[in-house]
Enzyme design. Structure first.
Site, PDB file in Angstrom:
ATOM      1  N   LYS A  61       0.809  -1.169   0.074  1.00 59.73           N
ATOM      2  CA  LYS A  61      -0.120  -0.015   0.004  1.00 59.73           C
ATOM      3  C   LYS A  61       0.817   1.179   0.157  1.00 59.73           C
ATOM      4  O   LYS A  61       0.686   2.212  -0.743  1.00 59.73           O
ATOM      5  CB  LYS A  61      -1.140   0.004   1.184  1.00 59.73           C
ATOM      6  CG  LYS A  61      -1.978   1.058   1.258  1.00 59.73           C
ATOM      7  CD  LYS A  61      -2.748   1.221   2.427  1.00 59.73           C
ATOM      8  CE  LYS A  61      -3.743   0.025   2.680  1.00 59.73           C
ATOM      9  NZ  LYS A  61      -4.798   0.296   3.685  1.00 59.73           N
TER      10      LYS A  61
ATOM     11  N   GLU B 266      10.296  -5.698   3.671  1.00 57.25           N
ATOM     12  CA  GLU B 266      10.266  -6.879   3.281  1.00 57.25           C
ATOM     13  C   GLU B 266      10.040  -6.841   1.846  1.00 57.25           C
ATOM     14  O   GLU B 266      10.765  -7.642   1.227  1.00 57.25           O
ATOM     15  CB  GLU B 266       9.466  -7.975   3.964  1.00 57.25           C
ATOM     16  CG  GLU B 266      10.090  -8.068   5.402  1.00 57.25           C
ATOM     17  CD  GLU B 266       9.224  -7.252   6.531  1.00 57.25           C
ATOM     18  OE1 GLU B 266       8.849  -7.556   7.603  1.00 57.25           O
ATOM     19  OE2 GLU B 266       8.583  -6.261   5.841  1.00 57.25           O
TER      20      GLU B 266
ATOM     21  N   GLY C 247      -5.272  -4.517   5.105  1.00 55.04           N
ATOM     22  CA  GLY C 247      -4.461  -5.385   4.211  1.00 55.04           C
ATOM     23  C   GLY C 247      -5.264  -6.685   4.288  1.00 55.04           C
ATOM     24  O   GLY C 247      -5.020  -7.581   3.404  1.00 55.04           O
ATOM     25  N   ARG C 248      -5.611  -6.992   5.440  1.00 53.34           N
ATOM     26  CA  ARG C 248      -6.308  -8.470   5.714  1.00 53.34           C
ATOM     27  C   ARG C 248      -7.498  -8.470   4.883  1.00 53.34           C
ATOM     28  O   ARG C 248      -8.307  -9.633   4.846  1.00 53.34           O
ATOM     29  CB  ARG C 248      -6.401  -8.850   7.268  1.00 53.34           C
ATOM     30  CG  ARG C 248      -6.968  -7.914   8.028  1.00 53.34           C
ATOM     31  CD  ARG C 248      -6.916  -8.142   9.580  1.00 53.34           C
ATOM     32  NE  ARG C 248      -7.203  -7.230  10.200  1.00 53.34           N
ATOM     33  CZ  ARG C 248      -6.534  -6.159  10.699  1.00 53.34           C
ATOM     34  NH1 ARG C 248      -5.456  -5.744  10.263  1.00 53.34           N
ATOM     35  NH2 ARG C 248      -7.087  -5.384  11.743  1.00 53.34           N
TER      36      ARG C 248
ATOM     37  N   GLU D 114      -5.084 -10.569  13.979  1.00 56.40           N
ATOM     38  CA  GLU D 114      -4.680  -9.373  13.816  1.00 56.40           C
ATOM     39  C   GLU D 114      -5.634  -8.364  14.101  1.00 56.40           C
ATOM     40  O   GLU D 114      -5.522  -7.002  14.424  1.00 56.40           O
ATOM     41  CB  GLU D 114      -3.918  -9.077  12.410  1.00 56.40           C
ATOM     42  CG  GLU D 114      -3.257  -7.707  12.254  1.00 56.40           C
ATOM     43  CD  GLU D 114      -2.410  -7.627  10.840  1.00 56.40           C
ATOM     44  OE1 GLU D 114      -1.482  -8.084  10.966  1.00 56.40           O
ATOM     45  OE2 GLU D 114      -2.987  -7.453   9.730  1.00 56.40           O
TER      46      GLU D 114
ATOM     47  N   HIS E 131      -3.142 -37.605  11.979  1.00 57.54           N
ATOM     48  CA  HIS E 131      -1.956 -38.447  12.336  1.00 57.54           C
ATOM     49  C   HIS E 131      -1.045 -37.712  12.846  1.00 57.54           C
ATOM     50  O   HIS E 131       0.089 -38.119  12.789  1.00 57.54           O
ATOM     51  CB  HIS E 131      -1.618 -39.028  10.859  1.00 57.54           C
ATOM     52  CG  HIS E 131      -2.612 -39.888  10.273  1.00 57.54           C
ATOM     53  ND1 HIS E 131      -2.655 -41.172  10.529  1.00 57.54           N
ATOM     54  CD2 HIS E 131      -3.339 -39.890   9.280  1.00 57.54           C
ATOM     55  CE1 HIS E 131      -3.701 -41.698   9.918  1.00 57.54           C
ATOM     56  NE2 HIS E 131      -4.360 -40.815   9.178  1.00 57.54           N
TER      57      HIS E 131
ATOM     58  N   LYS F 171       8.368  -3.860  14.117  1.00 52.91           N
ATOM     59  CA  LYS F 171       8.908  -2.972  12.918  1.00 52.91           C
ATOM     60  C   LYS F 171       9.996  -2.099  13.411  1.00 52.91           C
ATOM     61  O   LYS F 171      11.075  -1.797  12.713  1.00 52.91           O
ATOM     62  CB  LYS F 171       7.818  -2.486  12.105  1.00 52.91           C
ATOM     63  CG  LYS F 171       7.311  -3.597  11.288  1.00 52.91           C
ATOM     64  CD  LYS F 171       6.204  -2.748  10.428  1.00 52.91           C
ATOM     65  CE  LYS F 171       5.274  -3.779   9.565  1.00 52.91           C
ATOM     66  NZ  LYS F 171       4.263  -2.913   8.899  1.00 52.91           N
TER      67      LYS F 171
END
Length: 549
Positions: free
Chosen positions: A205, A211, A268-269, A354, A385, A513
């Site tokens: 954005k 990153e 964002g999510r 979040e 399992h 951050k």
């Protein structure tokens, strides 16, 4: 904060105490119509709540709690464009991204639809060129690989959907997702890519996420090394940006035509419905992407119009609050019995934790109750399992969502029936368990000697009473996937309203951050470590001794 002194909250606590000894076996035995009473179908999507530890009285008290929290009012504020993300002074308008109706939204005065439709049209034009082989790289060859570079919502959402809808993916088009700043993620991908036929989608954005931008610059260097003197010409043929910052994209080397806009009211999510979903459109086509939007819009309409007692997001949210705040569950498991849903648990981890992983309410005061549980999960077949042993006999209360589709998206003879048999068996086994009497009868029928029965019997008993919700899609197609994802989004919103949380900020993400920004020059030797705690100082010294920076 939630009013834990409200009559509705106290009524739920009293009801919990009164029903403490009631087992799911008892609830089913007492009500022959329990399944029909506690399941809801919507356009082929079936959600079965009957294996949750609730009865009609529980549901009544939970709905009273929702009304006490003025849920209907908050829902209207969401869809009317009020700035309910008060800490960032933003509206929350992701429903606009999947609004396919004509007319204004959220209102004539604050209509965002012209911009949304313009970006959709841009996505259609671009994706059709790429998918049709008309968008060519610097050597004149068509695009065969698309690499999405993003992190958080700019990675988890589109990656999850592309995997979910892989049966609809264009043949010959490969989609890749890079989020980790660990060079192993990008370096191994370079080994299988051809720079002449690779397109990068950089999703950020702000176009400043550390990153994402480090990976984007590395990808640009890789492309330019291959293009040589054609680097400047090659860049806009192999890179597009999804961002709100056209200036930073231009500084990276991209013209405005290569920029797909997102807005500050897109969290964002919640962004996969926006141009962040460009990899989805490139994978399944824009028509498929709009079917995804249509399914989400159908759930939006249901959420807005259905009465609370038949409203899927409201019911899921309220039952989650019952499990967390009254039954004491600290975690919640997501168990898809569908290989294409492999990335759904990690997507829901971000969406839920979040959004509502907070201890401070909208009023700035500490919450008077626990909010979001820890969300985790895995493909159910593998889980059986691995960790299902703990679910069955570990003694922890772990509510679960079992998710499957009636039809396989990659059918092979003889596979779907055993898959669904295990899917249905596990939720039943968790709910009803096995009593000592039943276990003894089984051992005796198998003619196990009595002395062995005595030693084996404690290990053969299963307490059951583990609550779960079963969600079955008719098929994993774009429309029903859109419904499923919007169902969880609105569930999170409802829970945030009742807990008194702003579900649309994420200040907890910022602290790490900020500290990383301070530690980076210390790791590279540009600054000292004065002022840091002794553990961090020692760890930096060890990393500098053995690392390669």
């Amino acid at each position: 904060m939630p009013n834990t002194n409200a009559p509705a909250w106290k009524a739920l606590a009293a009801h919990r105490d009164q029903s403490a000894g009631v087992h799911l076996r008892d609830l089913f035995a007492a009500d022959p119509e329990r399944f029909s009473r506690f399941s809801v179908g919507l356009e082929g999507l079936l959600v079965d709540f009957s294996k949750q530890r609730i009865d009609a009285q529980t549901l009544k008290h939970l709905i009273d709690l929702a009304e006490t929290a003025r849920l209907a009012e908050w829902r209207d504020r969401l869809f009317s464009g009020d700035k309910i993300n008060f800490s960032e002074k933003r509206a929350v308008l992701h429903p606009a991204l999947r609004n396919l109706k004509l007319g204004a939204f959220p209102s004539v005065e604050d209509d965002v639809m012209p911009e949304v439709r313009a970006v959709r049209a841009q996505m259609r034009t671009f994706s059709e060129k790429v998918r049709g082989g008309l968008w060519r790289g610097f050597s004149g060859e068509a695009i065969r690989d698309v690499v999405n570079i993003g992190i958080g919502g700019s990675d988890l959402g589109p990656k999850m959907v592309v995997r979910c809808l892989s049966a609809y993916q264009r043949a010959g088009m490969r989609l890749h997702f890079v989020s980790n700043v660990d060079s192993a993620h990008m370096a191994k991908l370079f080994e299988m890519l051809d720079p002449r036929t690779t397109l990068f989608v950089v999703a950020s954005k702000t176009f400043s996420t550390q990153e994402t931008m480090l990976n984007a610059h590395t990808a640009r260097e890789w492309l330019c090394a291959a293009a040589g003197e054609d680097c400047a010409r090659a860049l806009p043929l192999h890179f597009v940006a999804v961002t709100s910052d056209v200036t930073r994209a231009a500084a990276f080397g991209l013209p405005e035509a290569n920029v797909f806009k997102i807005w500050d009211w897109v969290g964002g999510r919640y962004s996969l419905w926006s141009a962040v979903g460009l990899p989805i459109a490139l994978s399944i086509g824009m028509n498929g992407f709009e079917r995804l939007l249509a399914g989400a819009q159908a759930m939006d309409t249901h959420f807005r119009e259905a009465p609370f007692e038949k409203n899927l997001p409201v019911l899921m949210a309220l039952i989650g609050i019952w499990n967390t705040n009254f039954l004491g569950a600290a975690t919640s498991a997501v168990l898809p019995y569908h290989e294409s849903l492999r990335f759904l648990p990690s997507f829901l981890q971000q969406l839920e934790m979040e959004s509502n992983g907070k201890t401070v309410g909208r009023d700035g005061q500490a919450l008077s109750c626990q909010a979001n549980p820890i969300v985790w999960g895995e493909i159910g077949s593998n889980g059986q399992h691995a960790f299902f042993q703990l679910l069955h006999q570990g003694g922890w209360l772990v509510p679960s969502d079992f998710i499957a589709s009636a039809q396989s998206d990659f059918p092979l003879p003889g596979h779907q029936a055993p898959l669904m048999a295990n899917f249905l068996a596990q939720s039943a086994a968790l709910a009803f368990g096995k009593t000592e009497q039943e276990a003894r009868a089984e051992l005796e029928a198998a003619q196990v000697p009595s002395e062995q029965i005595a030693s084996l019997l404690p290990h053969k008993v299963f307490a059951g009473n583990q609550p779960s919700t079963t969600i079955i899609l008719p098929r994993l197609d774009p429309y029903h996937l859109g419904m499923l994802l919007a169902l969880y989004e609105h569930k999170v919103f409802v829970q945030g309203v009742i807990w008194g949380i702003n579900s649309f900020d994420q200040w907890g993400v910022e602290l790490g951050k900020q500290l990383a920004g301070r530690l980076l020059p210390a790791l590279t030797g540009e600054t000292g470590t004065d002022g840091l705690d002794q553990s961090t100082r020692a760890l930096i010294a060890w990393c500098r001794e053995y690392g390669d920076f």
